[in-house]
Design an enzyme around this catalytic site. Structure first.
Site, PDB file in Angstrom:
ATOM      1  CG  ASN A 125      -3.708  -2.540  -7.099  1.00 20.90           C
ATOM      2  OD1 ASN A 125      -4.166  -1.637  -7.791  1.00 20.90           O
ATOM      3  ND2 ASN A 125      -3.654  -2.476  -5.784  1.00 20.90           N
ATOM      4  CD  GLU A 170     -13.199   6.243  -2.930  1.00 19.27           C
ATOM      5  OE1 GLU A 170     -12.214   6.213  -2.174  1.00 19.27           O
ATOM      6  OE2 GLU A 170     -13.629   5.216  -3.520  1.00 19.27           O
ATOM      7  NE  ARG A 221      -6.506  -4.491  -5.988  1.00 18.33           N
ATOM      8  CZ  ARG A 221      -6.738  -3.670  -4.974  1.00 18.33           C
ATOM      9  NH1 ARG A 221      -6.878  -4.155  -3.746  1.00 18.33           N
ATOM     10  NH2 ARG A 221      -6.831  -2.368  -5.160  1.00 18.33           N
ATOM     11  CB  THR A 230      -3.351  -3.610  -1.449  1.00 22.80           C
ATOM     12  OG1 THR A 230      -4.452  -3.147  -0.667  1.00 22.80           O
ATOM     13  CG2 THR A 230      -2.727  -2.454  -2.210  1.00 22.80           C
ATOM     14  CG  HIS A 245     -10.358   2.625  -6.209  1.00 19.71           C
ATOM     15  ND1 HIS A 245      -9.557   2.939  -5.144  1.00 19.71           N
ATOM     16  CD2 HIS A 245     -11.611   3.095  -5.912  1.00 19.71           C
ATOM     17  CE1 HIS A 245     -10.289   3.593  -4.241  1.00 19.71           C
ATOM     18  NE2 HIS A 245     -11.532   3.707  -4.682  1.00 19.71           N
ATOM     19  CE  LYS A 292      -6.205   0.965  -8.612  1.00 18.71           C
ATOM     20  NZ  LYS A 292      -5.182   0.844  -7.525  1.00 18.71           N
ATOM     21  CG  PHE A 328       2.546   4.153  -2.285  1.00 20.04           C
ATOM     22  CD1 PHE A 328       1.286   4.578  -2.713  1.00 20.04           C
ATOM     23  CD2 PHE A 328       2.647   3.569  -1.017  1.00 20.04           C
ATOM     24  CE1 PHE A 328       0.159   4.440  -1.909  1.00 20.04           C
ATOM     25  CE2 PHE A 328       1.530   3.428  -0.201  1.00 20.04           C
ATOM     26  CZ  PHE A 328       0.285   3.866  -0.665  1.00 20.04           C
ATOM     27  NE  ARG A 335     -11.061  -2.956  -0.163  1.00 19.26           N
ATOM     28  CZ  ARG A 335      -9.986  -2.155  -0.297  1.00 19.26           C
ATOM     29  NH1 ARG A 335     -10.083  -0.995  -0.959  1.00 19.26           N
ATOM     30  NH2 ARG A 335      -8.826  -2.489   0.197  1.00 19.26           N
ATOM     31  CE1 TYR A 364      -6.021   5.471  -4.901  1.00 19.10           C
ATOM     32  CE2 TYR A 364      -5.478   6.419  -7.017  1.00 19.10           C
ATOM     33  CZ  TYR A 364      -5.953   5.363  -6.259  1.00 19.10           C
ATOM     34  OH  TYR A 364      -6.355   4.197  -6.866  1.00 19.10           O
TER      35      TYR A 364
HETATM   36  P1  IDP Z   1      -6.444  -0.472  -1.849  1.00 22.92           P
HETATM   37  O1  IDP Z   1      -6.510  -0.025  -3.310  1.00 22.92           O
HETATM   38  O2  IDP Z   1      -6.383  -1.968  -1.724  1.00 22.92           O
HETATM   39  O3  IDP Z   1      -7.534   0.154  -1.010  1.00 22.92           O
HETATM   40  P2  IDP Z   1      -4.597   1.435  -0.615  1.00 22.92           P
HETATM   41  O4  IDP Z   1      -3.766   1.121   0.577  1.00 22.92           O
HETATM   42  O5  IDP Z   1      -5.794   2.317  -0.415  1.00 22.92           O
HETATM   43  O6  IDP Z   1      -5.042   0.037  -1.277  1.00 22.92           O
HETATM   44  O7  IDP Z   1      -3.643   2.053  -1.690  1.00 22.92           O
HETATM   45  C1  IDP Z   1      -4.166   2.710  -2.827  1.00 22.92           C
HETATM   46  C2  IDP Z   1      -3.397   2.258  -4.041  1.00 22.92           C
HETATM   47  O8  IDP Z   1      -2.038   2.699  -3.915  1.00 22.92           O
HETATM   48  C3  IDP Z   1      -3.287   0.747  -4.224  1.00 22.92           C
HETATM   49  O9  IDP Z   1      -4.425   0.164  -4.832  1.00 22.92           O
HETATM   50  C4  IDP Z   1      -2.067   0.647  -5.100  1.00 22.92           C
HETATM   51  O10 IDP Z   1      -2.365   0.970  -6.458  1.00 22.92           O
HETATM   52  C5  IDP Z   1      -1.176   1.738  -4.513  1.00 22.92           C
HETATM   53  N1  IDP Z   1      -0.280   1.213  -3.463  1.00 22.92           N
HETATM   54  C6  IDP Z   1      -0.620   0.825  -2.218  1.00 22.92           C
HETATM   55  N2  IDP Z   1       0.449   0.408  -1.521  1.00 22.92           N
HETATM   56  C7  IDP Z   1       1.504   0.532  -2.365  1.00 22.92           C
HETATM   57  C8  IDP Z   1       2.911   0.275  -2.237  1.00 22.92           C
HETATM   58  O11 IDP Z   1       3.403  -0.182  -1.194  1.00 22.92           O
HETATM   59  N3  IDP Z   1       3.679   0.533  -3.332  1.00 22.92           N
HETATM   60  C9  IDP Z   1       3.163   1.041  -4.507  1.00 22.92           C
HETATM   61  N4  IDP Z   1       1.860   1.308  -4.658  1.00 22.92           N
HETATM   62  C10 IDP Z   1       1.038   1.053  -3.606  1.00 22.92           C
HETATM   63 MG    MG Z   2      -7.832   2.157  -0.533  1.00 22.73          MG
END
Ligand code: IDP
Ligand code: MG
Length: 145
Positions: free
Chosen positions: A114, A128, A104, A93, A117, A11, A59, A87, A51
């Protein structure tokens, strides 16, 4: 163990931290072999499509804005149990909840910025990878250490 592929994205914060090499080194050390790799500036519609599953989340707009705020590195990674392995190496996350030694935990700026992805299932990995790469862009090579 099943040989799988997964989509990884470095990212914008990863690039802005000068951490491309360090993060790729951790992925390779975990047995995740890049079989496709490209730098890219996501457009708003590409990020929205990628997304789409999160479009009702509070968000979502901020995430799309963040993911288009600078270039990313797109990668298809291959290895045994690549989806779960990636993962595991990425960590949770929220970097504050990510285990010590995860990408992370060590590089992420926030729950949004973070660093990486990773696909969350083999089915989503296929979708994807196809979102960003043609089948002919995936290469084959062996790693011997
Ligand atoms: P992941 O990347 O660990 O699979 P997801 O729940 O799929 O997490 O969320 C996708 C992306 O959205 C996260 O990697 C992060 O960049 C962002 N994100 C997730 N939850 C939040 C939040 O509560 N606030 C702001 N951004 C978030
Ligand atoms: Mg995800």
């Amino acid at each position: 163990m099943a040989l799988e592929r997964t989509l990884s994205i470095l990212k914008p914060d990863c690039l802005q931290s000068g951490a491309i090499g360090q993060v790729v080194a951790r992925l390779e050390a975990a047995g995740l072999k890049p079989v496709a790799m490209r730098m890219h500036q996501l457009t708003t519609s590409e990020a929205e499509g990628f997304y789409a599953v999160h479009r009702e989340r509070p968000f979502f707009r901020s995430l799309v804005s963040y993911m288009t705020s600078g270039p990313v590195v797109l990668m298809a990674l291959e290895g045994d149990n690549a989806v779960a392995k990636n993962r595991e190496v990425m960590g949770a996350t929220d970097p504050a909840k990510a285990a010590p030694g995860t990408i992370r935990r060590d590089f992420a700026k926030s729950i949004e910025a973070n660093t990486v992805h990773g696909s969350d299932s083999t089915d989503n990995a296929k979708i994807e990878i196809a979102y960003f790469f043609r089948a002919t862009e995936l290469v084959k090579y062996d790693v011997k250490r």
